[in-house]
Motif scaffolding. Structure first.
Motif, mmCIF file in Angstrom:
data_model
loop_
_atom_site.group_PDB
_atom_site.id
_atom_site.type_symbol
_atom_site.label_atom_id
_atom_site.label_comp_id
_atom_site.label_asym_id
_atom_site.label_seq_id
_atom_site.Cartn_x
_atom_site.Cartn_y
_atom_site.Cartn_z
ATOM 1 N N TRP A 91 -4.177 -73.644 -7.631
ATOM 2 C CA TRP A 91 -3.195 -72.928 -6.812
ATOM 3 C C TRP A 91 -1.770 -73.358 -7.134
ATOM 4 C CZ3 TRP A 91 -6.672 -73.943 -1.987
ATOM 5 C CH2 TRP A 91 -7.716 -73.015 -1.986
ATOM 6 N N LEU A 92 -1.573 -74.625 -7.443
ATOM 7 C CA LEU A 92 -0.244 -75.071 -7.860
ATOM 8 C C LEU A 92 0.144 -74.478 -9.211
ATOM 9 C CD1 LEU A 92 -0.270 -78.815 -6.737
ATOM 10 C CD2 LEU A 92 1.177 -76.980 -5.834
ATOM 11 N N ARG A 93 -0.852 -74.077 -9.972
ATOM 12 C CA ARG A 93 -0.603 -73.430 -11.268
ATOM 13 C C ARG A 93 -0.282 -71.949 -11.101
ATOM 14 N NH1 ARG A 93 0.652 -71.061 -15.051
ATOM 15 N NH2 ARG A 93 -0.190 -71.025 -17.163
ATOM 16 N N THR A 94 -0.966 -71.273 -10.186
ATOM 17 C CA THR A 94 -0.898 -69.814 -10.139
ATOM 18 C C THR A 94 -0.090 -69.253 -8.977
ATOM 19 O OG1 THR A 94 -2.977 -69.686 -8.898
ATOM 20 C CG2 THR A 94 -3.119 -69.597 -11.318
ATOM 21 N N LEU A 95 -0.152 -69.874 -7.806
ATOM 22 C CA LEU A 95 0.415 -69.251 -6.613
ATOM 23 C C LEU A 95 1.938 -69.256 -6.550
ATOM 24 C CD1 LEU A 95 -2.039 -70.224 -3.739
ATOM 25 C CD2 LEU A 95 -2.160 -68.356 -5.398
ATOM 26 N N PRO A 96 2.630 -70.355 -6.923
ATOM 27 C CA PRO A 96 4.095 -70.301 -6.800
ATOM 28 C C PRO A 96 4.732 -69.146 -7.565
ATOM 29 C CG PRO A 96 3.364 -72.565 -7.083
ATOM 30 C CD PRO A 96 2.158 -71.704 -7.311
ATOM 31 N N ASN A 97 4.353 -68.961 -8.820
ATOM 32 C CA ASN A 97 4.886 -67.840 -9.596
ATOM 33 C C ASN A 97 4.536 -66.503 -8.958
ATOM 34 O OD1 ASN A 97 5.957 -69.546 -11.511
ATOM 35 N ND2 ASN A 97 4.981 -68.565 -13.249
ATOM 36 N N TYR A 98 3.283 -66.390 -8.529
ATOM 37 C CA TYR A 98 2.824 -65.125 -7.940
ATOM 38 C C TYR A 98 3.662 -64.762 -6.720
ATOM 39 C CZ TYR A 98 -0.106 -61.831 -5.349
ATOM 40 O OH TYR A 98 -0.562 -60.746 -4.645
ATOM 41 N N TYR A 99 3.816 -65.703 -5.793
ATOM 42 C CA TYR A 99 4.529 -65.394 -4.562
ATOM 43 C C TYR A 99 6.028 -65.178 -4.816
ATOM 44 C CZ TYR A 99 0.418 -66.201 -1.701
ATOM 45 O OH TYR A 99 -0.819 -66.090 -1.130
ATOM 46 N N LEU A 100 6.591 -65.916 -5.754
ATOM 47 C CA LEU A 100 7.999 -65.692 -6.086
ATOM 48 C C LEU A 100 8.209 -64.279 -6.613
ATOM 49 C CD1 LEU A 100 10.906 -66.685 -6.524
ATOM 50 C CD2 LEU A 100 10.179 -67.495 -8.787
ATOM 51 N N ILE A 101 7.368 -63.854 -7.555
ATOM 52 C CA ILE A 101 7.517 -62.509 -8.130
ATOM 53 C C ILE A 101 7.187 -61.441 -7.102
ATOM 54 C CG2 ILE A 101 6.751 -60.956 -9.961
ATOM 55 C CD1 ILE A 101 8.509 -63.308 -10.866
ATOM 56 N N LEU A 102 6.239 -61.710 -6.212
ATOM 57 C CA LEU A 102 5.943 -60.768 -5.128
ATOM 58 C C LEU A 102 7.176 -60.559 -4.254
ATOM 59 C CD1 LEU A 102 4.103 -59.039 -3.341
ATOM 60 C CD2 LEU A 102 3.274 -61.161 -2.270
ATOM 61 N N LEU A 103 7.829 -61.647 -3.870
ATOM 62 C CA LEU A 103 9.024 -61.532 -3.034
ATOM 63 C C LEU A 103 10.148 -60.809 -3.770
ATOM 64 C CD1 LEU A 103 9.051 -65.074 -1.366
ATOM 65 C CD2 LEU A 103 8.406 -62.897 -0.313
ATOM 66 N N ILE A 104 10.288 -61.074 -5.059
ATOM 67 C CA ILE A 104 11.302 -60.362 -5.850
ATOM 68 C C ILE A 104 10.986 -58.873 -5.892
ATOM 69 C CG2 ILE A 104 12.236 -60.049 -8.181
ATOM 70 C CD1 ILE A 104 12.005 -63.080 -8.553
ATOM 71 N N ASN A 105 9.714 -58.524 -6.049
ATOM 72 C CA ASN A 105 9.324 -57.113 -6.051
ATOM 73 C C ASN A 105 9.630 -56.448 -4.717
ATOM 74 O OD1 ASN A 105 7.614 -55.781 -8.430
ATOM 75 N ND2 ASN A 105 7.286 -57.985 -8.490
ATOM 76 N N ILE A 106 9.397 -57.159 -3.626
ATOM 77 C CA ILE A 106 9.721 -56.606 -2.309
ATOM 78 C C ILE A 106 11.232 -56.374 -2.210
ATOM 79 C CG2 ILE A 106 9.743 -57.094 0.170
ATOM 80 C CD1 ILE A 106 7.120 -58.656 -0.265
ATOM 81 N N GLY A 107 12.009 -57.344 -2.704
ATOM 82 C CA GLY A 107 13.459 -57.186 -2.706
ATOM 83 C C GLY A 107 13.912 -55.998 -3.538
ATOM 84 N N LEU A 108 13.273 -55.788 -4.689
ATOM 85 C CA LEU A 108 13.645 -54.658 -5.549
ATOM 86 C C LEU A 108 13.301 -53.323 -4.904
ATOM 87 C CD1 LEU A 108 12.591 -55.996 -9.084
ATOM 88 C CD2 LEU A 108 14.912 -55.733 -8.172
#
Length: 379
Positions: A91-108
């Motif tokens: 999860w430390l490998r996969t989740l931080p990037n995933y959630y960051l990009i998810l939030l950026i997508n919501i912002g876009l």
């Protein structure tokens, strides 16, 4: 106690596999950027290999994760706390990037005044494509949900076996792998007889290829490779070129037959729903004895692309490509301008992935290694 899930020595051949997979995906997305409405054969050929890039990632992920779980078994680390440690590392490998990009997508979405999906909350729990196709939002996340549930499925089964039988060995790992593969093939059969009775509602890629319910087995073929590679390493190395040849023949022969006979998922539903994707995964797996034993260091940029591949996968489509399409109608531009746009797409994708990896992903990975190094030192 040594941290058994740390890879200190990269295998160059597997870096090649990872780099090829992400480059195939980028090439596929390049055609979507430049020719979004074209059905030209050459473009569809490139887009097809983009889908193969994801299949390569699935098998590679299974091969690597399967090896980690085998090491857990061999080190007798099969208590629940050990599998929790395995999950925390993943999860430390996969989740931080995933959630960051998810939030950026919501912002876009708000920036571009697009529509937010009704079931947005599902993206936070990896449920957006569990049983059915996902909305047209953060669409590349479909493969990440499959990966995350694959990380849960096998270890839960192994924990169950360890609870009942106390001590695990390689045969329990193999049984777990075969059970998972068998279960998801059965799910494909269920899908076939349940969903394809209404052809007007049927989209094979959207409804089957990109759903958790029918795709986790694609990762577990990599587990089979990990089993043979780890426990029968001499055999694995000895047959590497024979295996490579068989995998190439299976892959090329399968798709030549499909192309020659113009087979389509909507017409030959049983073959595509049940057997096509497993055969693709097996053909890819058969190439792995060559690549997993290729340890001589090669071109440094291949390793760099491999390291950035997760970040590249996350930023290239929903952030870079869709942003370019929002500001420009690329299909109406001249060939020269399209070439410039293509260069922009690749430069932005690599630049953003470099920034994401260097200043976000890598620091978190370093934190993970320090965290577990301290934990093992204190035990």
């Amino acid at each position: 106690m040594k941290a058994i899930t740390t890879y200190k020595h990269r295998v160059f051949g597997l870096d090649v596999v990872r780099a090829v997979a992400i480059l195939l995906i980028l090439c596929s997305h390049s055609t979507i950027l430049l020719f979004p409405n074209s059905e030209a054969t050459g473009l569809r050929f490139i887009q097809f290999f983009g889908t193969i890039g994801v299949d390569i990632f699935f098998v590679l992920s299974g091969f690597l994760i399967g090896t980690i779980l085998i090491k857990h078994i061999e080190n007798n680390q099969t208590q629940p706390k050990h599998f929790v440690q395995f999950w925390v590392r993943r999860w430390l490998r996969t989740l931080p990037n995933y959630y960051l990009i998810l939030l950026i997508n919501i912002g876009l979405v708000f920036l571009y005044k697009n529509e937010i999906p009704n079931q947005l909350y599902q993206y936070f729990f990896f449920l957006q494509n569990f049983f059915e196709g996902m909305p047209d939002f953060f669409t590349e996340s479909w493969s990440l949900t499959i990966e995350e549930f694959a990380y849960l499925t096998g270890p839960i089964l192994l924990m169950f076996f360890a609870f009942i039988f106390r001590k695990l060995n390689k045969w329990w790992f193999l049984l777990m792998t075969l059970l998972v593969i068998g279960y998801f093939i059965i799910n494909k059969l269920i899908f076939h007889f349940s969903y394809t009775n209404t052809p007007h509602d049927f989209n094979w890629s959207h409804s089957l290829r990109k759903t958790v319910f029918t795709r986790i087995d694609s990762i577990y073929y990599g587990f089979l490779g990990a089993f043979v590679s780890y426990y029968y390493s001499v055999f694995w190395s000895k047959i590497k070129w024979l295996s490579f040849g068989l995998g190439s023949i299976l892959f090329l022969g399968l798709h030549f037959y499909i192309y020659k006979n113009q087979l389509q998922p909507n017409q030959f539903t049983f073959f595509f729903n049940v057997w096509y994707l497993p055969l693709v995964s097996i053909s890819i797996l058969l190439l792995f004895p060559v690549f997993s034993t290729w340890k001589t260091k090669g071109l440094n940029f291949i390793t760099k692309i491999s390291l950035w591949s997760y970040s590249l996968y996350l930023v290239n489509y929903s952030i870079v490509l869709l942003s370019i399409q929002y500001f420009l109608d690329v299909s109406r531009l001249s060939s020269f301008v399209k070439l410039l746009i293509l260069m922009l797409f690749w430069v932005l994708s690599f630049s953003l992935s470099y920034v994401l990896y260097t200043f976000f992903e890598k620091p978190i990975l370093n934190y993970r290694e320090n965290l577990f190094r301290k934990r093992y030192r204190d035990t």
